[in-house]
Write a protein that holds these residues in place. Structure first.
Motif, PDB file in Angstrom:
ATOM      1  N   LYS A 470       0.868  -1.179   0.000  1.00  0.00           N
ATOM      2  CA  LYS A 470       0.000   0.000   0.000  1.00  0.00           C
ATOM      3  C   LYS A 470       0.905   1.229   0.000  1.00  0.00           C
ATOM      4  CE  LYS A 470      -1.793   1.659   3.771  1.00  0.00           C
ATOM      5  NZ  LYS A 470      -1.324   3.069   3.634  1.00  0.00           N
ATOM      6  N   THR A 471       0.521   2.255  -0.728  1.00  0.00           N
ATOM      7  CA  THR A 471       1.334   3.464  -0.713  1.00  0.00           C
ATOM      8  C   THR A 471       1.369   4.048   0.696  1.00  0.00           C
ATOM      9  OG1 THR A 471      -0.543   4.865  -1.327  1.00  0.00           O
ATOM     10  CG2 THR A 471       0.806   4.005  -3.119  1.00  0.00           C
ATOM     11  N   HIS A 472       2.527   4.559   1.079  1.00  0.00           N
ATOM     12  CA  HIS A 472       2.662   5.170   2.404  1.00  0.00           C
ATOM     13  C   HIS A 472       1.708   6.347   2.577  1.00  0.00           C
ATOM     14  CE1 HIS A 472       6.138   2.879   3.724  1.00  0.00           C
ATOM     15  NE2 HIS A 472       6.807   3.182   2.634  1.00  0.00           N
ATOM     16  N   GLU A 473       1.475   7.083   1.502  1.00  0.00           N
ATOM     17  CA  GLU A 473       0.779   8.365   1.612  1.00  0.00           C
ATOM     18  C   GLU A 473      -0.713   8.302   1.322  1.00  0.00           C
ATOM     19  OE1 GLU A 473       2.973  11.410  -0.612  1.00  0.00           O
ATOM     20  OE2 GLU A 473       4.711  10.077  -0.509  1.00  0.00           O
ATOM     21  N   ILE A 474      -1.164   7.257   0.632  1.00  0.00           N
ATOM     22  CA  ILE A 474      -2.573   7.167   0.230  1.00  0.00           C
ATOM     23  C   ILE A 474      -3.132   5.860   0.760  1.00  0.00           C
ATOM     24  CG2 ILE A 474      -4.177   7.135  -1.717  1.00  0.00           C
ATOM     25  CD1 ILE A 474      -2.106   8.772  -3.268  1.00  0.00           C
ATOM     26  N   ASP A 475      -4.169   5.961   1.568  1.00  0.00           N
ATOM     27  CA  ASP A 475      -4.591   4.822   2.386  1.00  0.00           C
ATOM     28  C   ASP A 475      -5.294   3.715   1.623  1.00  0.00           C
ATOM     29  OD1 ASP A 475      -4.820   3.633   5.047  1.00  0.00           O
ATOM     30  OD2 ASP A 475      -6.979   3.934   4.767  1.00  0.00           O
ATOM     31  N   ASN A 476      -5.846   3.985   0.449  1.00  0.00           N
ATOM     32  CA  ASN A 476      -6.604   2.938  -0.246  1.00  0.00           C
ATOM     33  C   ASN A 476      -5.998   2.576  -1.594  1.00  0.00           C
ATOM     34  OD1 ASN A 476      -7.298   5.345  -1.529  1.00  0.00           O
ATOM     35  ND2 ASN A 476      -9.413   4.699  -1.935  1.00  0.00           N
ATOM     36  N   LEU A 477      -4.700   2.806  -1.751  1.00  0.00           N
ATOM     37  CA  LEU A 477      -4.027   2.585  -3.034  1.00  0.00           C
ATOM     38  C   LEU A 477      -2.909   1.559  -2.886  1.00  0.00           C
ATOM     39  CD1 LEU A 477      -3.624   3.348  -6.012  1.00  0.00           C
ATOM     40  CD2 LEU A 477      -2.189   5.263  -5.228  1.00  0.00           C
TER      41      LEU A 477
END
Length: 513
Positions: A470-477
């Motif tokens: 999961k991307t560190h900065e975007i919670d649902n990506l």
């Protein structure tokens, strides 16, 4: 519920996206799968080497630029199943040491944030899903296994068996290639695979290759909660005002723009195109591309050092299904060179049209056909090291792939070593007496092993994805293609992509409970 809102959107149908769909399909969640291509047509040209290799009938990627500004077309294709439609289905686990820090002659291969033990259960599931054939305890670098291969190794044809026996007699340790094909040698009438000579690099006309399309996508379309939209290219990922959630996926379809939303968005466009999608989705909150506070999106692109070698013999090689033997004796080096060299495997059997794709234009067909009947065809692979300057960049709408080969000393030694071994193992009274070699180093266009553009890790300052991809900065990506690789190892990446997609898919299932 809106007909444009789903629980999960998966972008891409290759090894990562297709496997992710298989993992999630029985959850009952509404899943939308976006594929920029469509189903590859079944036609005689599937098995026509002139169409596939010379005319590049199925390569439909747009042009890119190299770092000198010269255009080239990557040897990749947009179809349901992605690159697995054309892969040779060699299904290797990364070696245990590939997850550790390794010193090479050309630099350091860094340590992964997870170990082989973390991936091992998912490798086992991946081998079962993709019908992998193999035999344990032959490859000296093989990592430990919690279960044997789900299917018996694929037998060698007589000429390759003789070479296998000779190599073994000389003290080397050849092994059966682990292959993901739907073959039943014990009961040929029940076998989808017919052991033809148009497997490696070809789409399979009879659906006998365990690709992501046949294995994962088509079965999932029987589930009412799964929707596949083809000719649907994701052009941007749109975030909320805070920039910490994907609120919509912008899609170009049928000449118009559409938007779809989901609680979870999974990107699996291939390491190059996933990084480009992140870059072209830049916002005020993410000015250098989505989730790119680390500056790592698009960087550390790797594709392996690859070369094809054709060993020419005075005797004919009548082998049809040739891709059955591998050798890793020099994966970690040898007594003269205490650094890794790489991996050796047979390719599919060459024919005149495949050779003709790289031969001089005036070479007559009868010469090419004669040559093809007398070759044994090898694929050599070595690790290229992550380099932040090797990167994919979107600049003023242009797709630029910066790449400079590295770690070449070990690879060059491997090529020299293997030619010497073939001569040593094929004396004049043997079935084959290799006396001449020709081949090529794979150019920048050969990106079938692309990986590393959005590495995973625990530190947001040096990685794009967390340990669950999961991307560190975007919670649902999430990202589940080979972008997450920290290093490339020196074996085919497909099985690791598949195993990781299962691992991340199970995490998403737990999260959505």
């Amino acid at each position: 519920m809106s007909d444009t809102h789903y629980d999960i959107i998966i972008i891409g149908t290759g090894a990562g996206g297709g496997t992710m769909l298989d993992t999630l399909r029985k959850s009952g969640k509404r899943i939308l799968v976006l594929e920029r291509g469509t189903f590859l047509p079944k036609e005689k040209a599937n098995w026509d080497a002139g169409e596939v290799f010379q005319k590049e009938r199925y390569h439909n990627a747009e042009d890119f630029l190299d770092d000198r500004g010269e255009p080239f077309q990557p040897e990749t294709s947009y179809w349901v199943g992605g690159s697995t439609k054309f892969y040779g289905a060699a299904m290797f686990r990364l070696r245990e040491t590939d997850f550790q820090r390794v010193q090479h002659a050309g630099g350091v291969s860094p340590k992964w944030p997870l170990t082989y033990a973390d991936f091992e259960p998912y490798y086992t599931k991946a081998e079962k899903l993709y019908s992998v054939h193999g035999k344990s305890n032959l490859d000296p670098t093989e990592p430990y296994r919690s279960a044997g291969y789900p299917h018996d190794a694929i037998s060698h044809e007589p000429v390759i068996q003789e070479l296998y026996d000779t190599l073994t007699h000389k003290g080397y340790r050849p092994f059966y290639l682990p292959l993901g094909i739907r073959l039943n040698e014990q009961d040929p009438l029940r076998s989808a695979c017919i052991r033809c000579d148009t497997c490696d690099g070809f789409p399979c006309l009879i659906d006998a290759k365990a690709d992501a399309d046949v294995t994962c996508i088509r079965p999932a379309l029987n589930d009412s909660n799964v929707t596949l939209l083809t000719h649907a290219r994701a052009t941007r990922l749109l975030t909320n005002a805070q920039g910490n959630e994907i609120k919509a996926v912008e899609v170009e379809s049928g000449g118009s723009q559409r938007q779809f939303s989901a609680d979870i968005v999974v990107v699996s466009c291939g390491a190059i195109n996933s990084a480009l999608l992140f870059q072209q989705s830049a916002t005020d909150r993410h000015p250098d591309g989505l989730a790119n506070r680390s500056g790592q999106v698009g960087r550390n692109f790797m594709k392996h050092q690859n070369a094809a070698i054709m060993a020419l013999s005075r005797q004919a090689n009548p082998t049809v299904f040739q891709k059955t033997l591998g050798l890793n004796d020099f994966y970690y080096g040898d007594k003269e060179f205490n650094f890794p060299m790489g991996h050796i495997q047979l390719m599919g059997k060459a024919n005149k049209d495949m050779i003709g794709a790289d031969a001089p234009a005036l070479a007559p067909d009868f010469v090419l056909e004669k040559v093809a009947h007398h070759t044994t065809d090898w694929w050599l692979m070595a690790e290229d090291l992550p380099d932040p300057d090797n990167r994919i960049e979107l600049r003023k709408g242009k797709r630029i792939l910066h790449y400079k080969a590295n770690n070449e000393e070990g690879f060059n030694r491997l090529r020299t070593k293997w030619k010497a071994i073939l001569q040593e193992c094929t004396p004049c009274d043997s079935t084959l007496d290799h006396t001449l070699y020709f081949g090529k180093t794979i150019s920048l266009a050969g990106v079938s092993h692309q990986n590393g553009t959005m590495r995973f890790g625990t530190d947001p300052a040096t990685s794009v994805l967390d340990l669950n991809c999961k991307t560190h900065e975007i919670d649902n990506l999430y990202v589940v293609d080979a972008s997450f690789f920290v290093s490339s190892g020196a074996v085919n990446p497909s099985l690791t992509i598949i195993a990781n997609a299962i691992r991340v898919g199970e995490h998403i299932l737990d999260r959505m409970k």
